[in-house]
Design a protein around this motif. Structure first.
Motif, mmCIF file in Angstrom:
data_model
loop_
_atom_site.group_PDB
_atom_site.id
_atom_site.type_symbol
_atom_site.label_atom_id
_atom_site.label_comp_id
_atom_site.label_asym_id
_atom_site.label_seq_id
_atom_site.Cartn_x
_atom_site.Cartn_y
_atom_site.Cartn_z
ATOM 1 N N GLY A 198 0.759 -1.231 0.000
ATOM 2 C CA GLY A 198 0.000 0.000 0.000
ATOM 3 C C GLY A 198 0.791 1.283 0.000
ATOM 4 N N ALA A 199 2.124 1.187 0.055
ATOM 5 C CA ALA A 199 2.917 2.407 0.180
ATOM 6 C C ALA A 199 2.880 3.252 -1.085
ATOM 7 N N ARG A 200 2.803 2.621 -2.258
ATOM 8 C CA ARG A 200 2.853 3.389 -3.503
ATOM 9 C C ARG A 200 1.646 4.314 -3.649
ATOM 10 N N ILE A 201 0.443 3.809 -3.403
ATOM 11 C CA ILE A 201 -0.741 4.656 -3.561
ATOM 12 C C ILE A 201 -0.690 5.821 -2.579
ATOM 13 N N MET A 202 -0.125 5.581 -1.392
ATOM 14 C CA MET A 202 0.005 6.660 -0.418
ATOM 15 C C MET A 202 0.977 7.729 -0.925
ATOM 16 N N ALA A 203 2.054 7.294 -1.582
ATOM 17 C CA ALA A 203 3.025 8.236 -2.133
ATOM 18 C C ALA A 203 2.429 9.050 -3.270
ATOM 19 N N GLU A 204 1.524 8.450 -4.031
ATOM 20 C CA GLU A 204 0.934 9.128 -5.179
ATOM 21 C C GLU A 204 -0.166 10.117 -4.790
ATOM 22 N N ILE A 205 -0.885 9.819 -3.708
ATOM 23 C CA ILE A 205 -2.090 10.601 -3.376
ATOM 24 C C ILE A 205 -1.881 11.579 -2.222
ATOM 25 N N VAL A 206 -1.223 11.141 -1.147
ATOM 26 C CA VAL A 206 -1.195 11.966 0.067
ATOM 27 C C VAL A 206 -0.417 13.273 -0.104
ATOM 28 N N PRO A 207 0.821 13.262 -0.627
ATOM 29 C CA PRO A 207 1.526 14.557 -0.752
ATOM 30 C C PRO A 207 0.771 15.602 -1.577
ATOM 31 N N PRO A 208 0.238 15.269 -2.773
ATOM 32 C CA PRO A 208 -0.519 16.294 -3.498
ATOM 33 C C PRO A 208 -1.791 16.729 -2.775
ATOM 34 N N ALA A 209 -2.386 15.797 -1.994
ATOM 35 C CA ALA A 209 -3.574 16.180 -1.215
ATOM 36 C C ALA A 209 -3.214 17.221 -0.163
ATOM 37 N N LEU A 210 -2.095 17.007 0.529
ATOM 38 C CA LEU A 210 -1.705 17.953 1.566
ATOM 39 C C LEU A 210 -1.269 19.293 0.977
ATOM 40 N N GLU A 211 -0.751 19.269 -0.248
ATOM 41 C CA GLU A 211 -0.425 20.525 -0.932
ATOM 42 C C GLU A 211 -1.669 21.350 -1.203
ATOM 43 N N LEU A 212 -2.834 20.702 -1.333
ATOM 44 C CA LEU A 212 -4.089 21.403 -1.635
ATOM 45 C C LEU A 212 -4.731 22.027 -0.397
ATOM 46 N N LEU A 213 -4.239 21.696 0.784
ATOM 47 C CA LEU A 213 -4.855 22.210 2.005
ATOM 48 C C LEU A 213 -4.653 23.713 2.137
ATOM 49 N N PRO A 214 -5.585 24.399 2.776
ATOM 50 C CA PRO A 214 -5.405 25.832 3.038
ATOM 51 C C PRO A 214 -4.127 26.068 3.835
ATOM 52 N N VAL A 215 -3.503 27.208 3.616
ATOM 53 C CA VAL A 215 -2.246 27.534 4.284
ATOM 54 C C VAL A 215 -2.394 27.466 5.799
ATOM 55 N N VAL A 216 -3.542 27.883 6.326
ATOM 56 C CA VAL A 216 -3.740 27.887 7.772
ATOM 57 C C VAL A 216 -3.672 26.470 8.335
ATOM 58 N N ALA A 310 -13.206 5.620 12.357
ATOM 59 C CA ALA A 310 -12.468 5.734 11.093
ATOM 60 C C ALA A 310 -13.393 6.189 9.974
ATOM 61 N N LEU A 311 -12.769 6.741 8.935
ATOM 62 C CA LEU A 311 -13.444 6.994 7.662
ATOM 63 C C LEU A 311 -12.899 5.981 6.669
ATOM 64 N N ARG A 312 -13.781 5.323 5.938
ATOM 65 C CA ARG A 312 -13.369 4.327 4.955
ATOM 66 C C ARG A 312 -13.554 4.910 3.554
ATOM 67 N N ILE A 313 -12.465 4.936 2.789
ATOM 68 C CA ILE A 313 -12.520 5.462 1.428
ATOM 69 C C ILE A 313 -12.079 4.375 0.458
ATOM 70 N N LYS A 314 -12.920 4.035 -0.501
ATOM 71 C CA LYS A 314 -12.518 3.077 -1.533
ATOM 72 C C LYS A 314 -11.396 3.677 -2.373
ATOM 73 N N GLN A 315 -10.533 2.841 -2.894
ATOM 74 C CA GLN A 315 -9.383 3.353 -3.623
ATOM 75 C C GLN A 315 -9.797 4.159 -4.855
ATOM 76 N N THR A 316 -10.934 3.800 -5.467
ATOM 77 C CA THR A 316 -11.407 4.556 -6.629
ATOM 78 C C THR A 316 -11.763 5.994 -6.278
ATOM 79 N N ALA A 317 -12.105 6.230 -5.006
ATOM 80 C CA ALA A 317 -12.448 7.590 -4.552
ATOM 81 C C ALA A 317 -11.307 8.259 -3.799
ATOM 82 N N PHE A 318 -10.185 7.570 -3.709
ATOM 83 C CA PHE A 318 -9.034 8.094 -2.968
ATOM 84 C C PHE A 318 -8.221 8.979 -3.912
ATOM 85 N N THR A 319 -8.668 10.215 -4.043
ATOM 86 C CA THR A 319 -8.010 11.198 -4.909
ATOM 87 C C THR A 319 -7.455 12.325 -4.049
ATOM 88 N N PRO A 320 -6.481 13.082 -4.562
ATOM 89 C CA PRO A 320 -5.968 14.216 -3.780
ATOM 90 C C PRO A 320 -7.064 15.189 -3.363
#
Length: 384
Positions: A198-216, A310-320
């Motif tokens: 599961g590490a690859r999908i985390m590398a592909e999705i999580v960093p760009p998702a956190l880049e989208l967060l508000p600066v605050v 927990a929140l459960r997200i299917k991989q098809t909906a796991f987008t940034p």
């Protein structure tokens, strides 16, 4: 083995953390009661540092059924047969009082060999749905232990010999469970890991998702992320670009402590992961492995989601975009994450290893002993 020697129990577990960690927890509980433990496993176990608390480790040939082509079936059957014969001969030499399996095809040869020798056997099913190897073994073993209730409820014969023990967690998890949930005055810590699958999908999705967060929100973040060697640089670069403090490594040996330090965990939903999240009491966003034949991770994540932890997200909906929206919401609702943490901890079982040890001692006929008494007996045995 002479009668004066401590009784021996063999634990059989495939060489992945999901199987080895609960086996390690049981081994510690049995050793504290004066029982000697050996490990039967495959060659992958050595990737976990060789620190398993066993007197000896026995590598037993095994194979996973991955193809129905005749040639592949023949090779798998030959390897499993060789493993059964080797385990049968091994048990004749070391005479264990019981053999305990933790799922996966590497447990088949030791458990089947034990049943052929008439040795008491237990299998532990960690997931919300029984795996193929455990389904094959379930009618043949002496007792069944489950991480979640009702796993074998569909079959009265299996239900009659099933005990809900919970999923054993390592001593490090029990220690981490005493850590209070982080206060609102601290940085917002996110822990990200995915295991070998599961590490690859985390590398592909999580960093760009956190880049989208508000600066605050970004300004408060501290991220700890597991990533494969080939993903380390792009993940680190993404966090640097977003000015997010991050520690990125291929493996964390102190993962329970990292879980305890986190405000939010993003991970796959393996049984050991779910058990540790519940035992420690940390909220999570779980992304079940989508291609598993038994959909066990979907069931595991569902258990924690149903409890409110927990929140459960299917991989098809796991987008940034989707992940960023969820994290932004959770980060700005001060009561939600602590409430999820408490809900997760409500279903955690810290003494599952002790419950499973009780069951093993019962079916093997080994006299129970307190840890203190076992230590005294061990000291007397050494001095004799």
């Amino acid at each position: 083995m002479p009668d004066s020697d401590p009784p021996l129990v063999v634990v059989a577990a495939g060489g992945t953390g999901g199987h080895l960690f609960p086996a390690e927890a049981l081994a510690c509980a049995l050793k504290a009661r004066g029982v000697t433990v050996d490990l039967a496993t495959d060659s992958r176990a050595f990737r976990y540092g060789g620190a398993f608390p066993a007197r000896a480790t026995h590598i037993v040939p095994s194979a996973t059924l991955q193809s129905k082509r005749p040639a592949d079936l023949a090779r798998t059957a030959f390897t499993l047969g060789r493993g059964i014969l080797q385990a049968f001969q091994l048990f004749g030499r070391i005479t264990p009082r019981a053999v305990v399996g933790f799922g996966g095809y590497p447990t088949l040869p030791p458990l089947l060999a034990a049943t052929l020798r008439g040795i008491p056997t237990v299998i532990h099913e960690a997931n919300g749905i029984a795996g193929r190897a455990n389904r094959l073994l379930a009618p043949r073993v002496s007792a069944l232990a489950t991480g979640f209730p009702g796993i074998f409820g569909h079959d009265p014969r299996l239900a009659a010999k099933a005990t809900h023990t919970g999923n054993p967690v390592r001593p490090a998890v029990v220690e981490a469970a005493a850590t209070p949930y982080p206060g609102a005055d601290q940085p917002f810590r996110i822990l990200v890991f995915g295991g070998s699958q599961g590490a690859r999908i985390m590398a592909e999705i999580v960093p760009p998702a956190l880049e989208l967060l508000p600066v605050v929100v970004r300004s408060r973040l501290e991220v700890v992320q597991q990533a494969r060697e080939e993903d380390l640089f792009p993940v680190e670069e993404a966090y640097s670009r977003a000015s997010i403090a991050a520690e990125v490594k291929p493996f964390f040996r102190d993962l329970p402590a990292r879980i305890a330090a986190a405000n939010l965990v993003i991970s796959r939903a393996g049984a050991s992961t779910v058990a540790e999240l519940a035992a420690i009491g940390r909220p999570s966003i779980l992304v079940p492995l989508p291609h598993a034949l038994d959909q066990d991770q979907m069931a595991n994540a569902g258990m924690l989601e149903k409890a409110g932890g927990a929140l459960r997200i299917k991989q098809t909906a796991f987008t940034p975009e989707n992940l960023a929206a969820e994290i932004a919401r959770l980060a700005t609702e001060p009561d939600t994450l602590p409430r999820m943490a408490a809900a997760a901890k409500e279903i955690g079982v810290l003494d599952a290893a002790e419950r499973l040890a009780d069951l093993v001692l019962k079916i093997s006929g080994i006299s129970a002993s307190t840890p203190a008494a076992a230590k005294a007996e061990g000291a007397a045995h050494k001095s004799a």
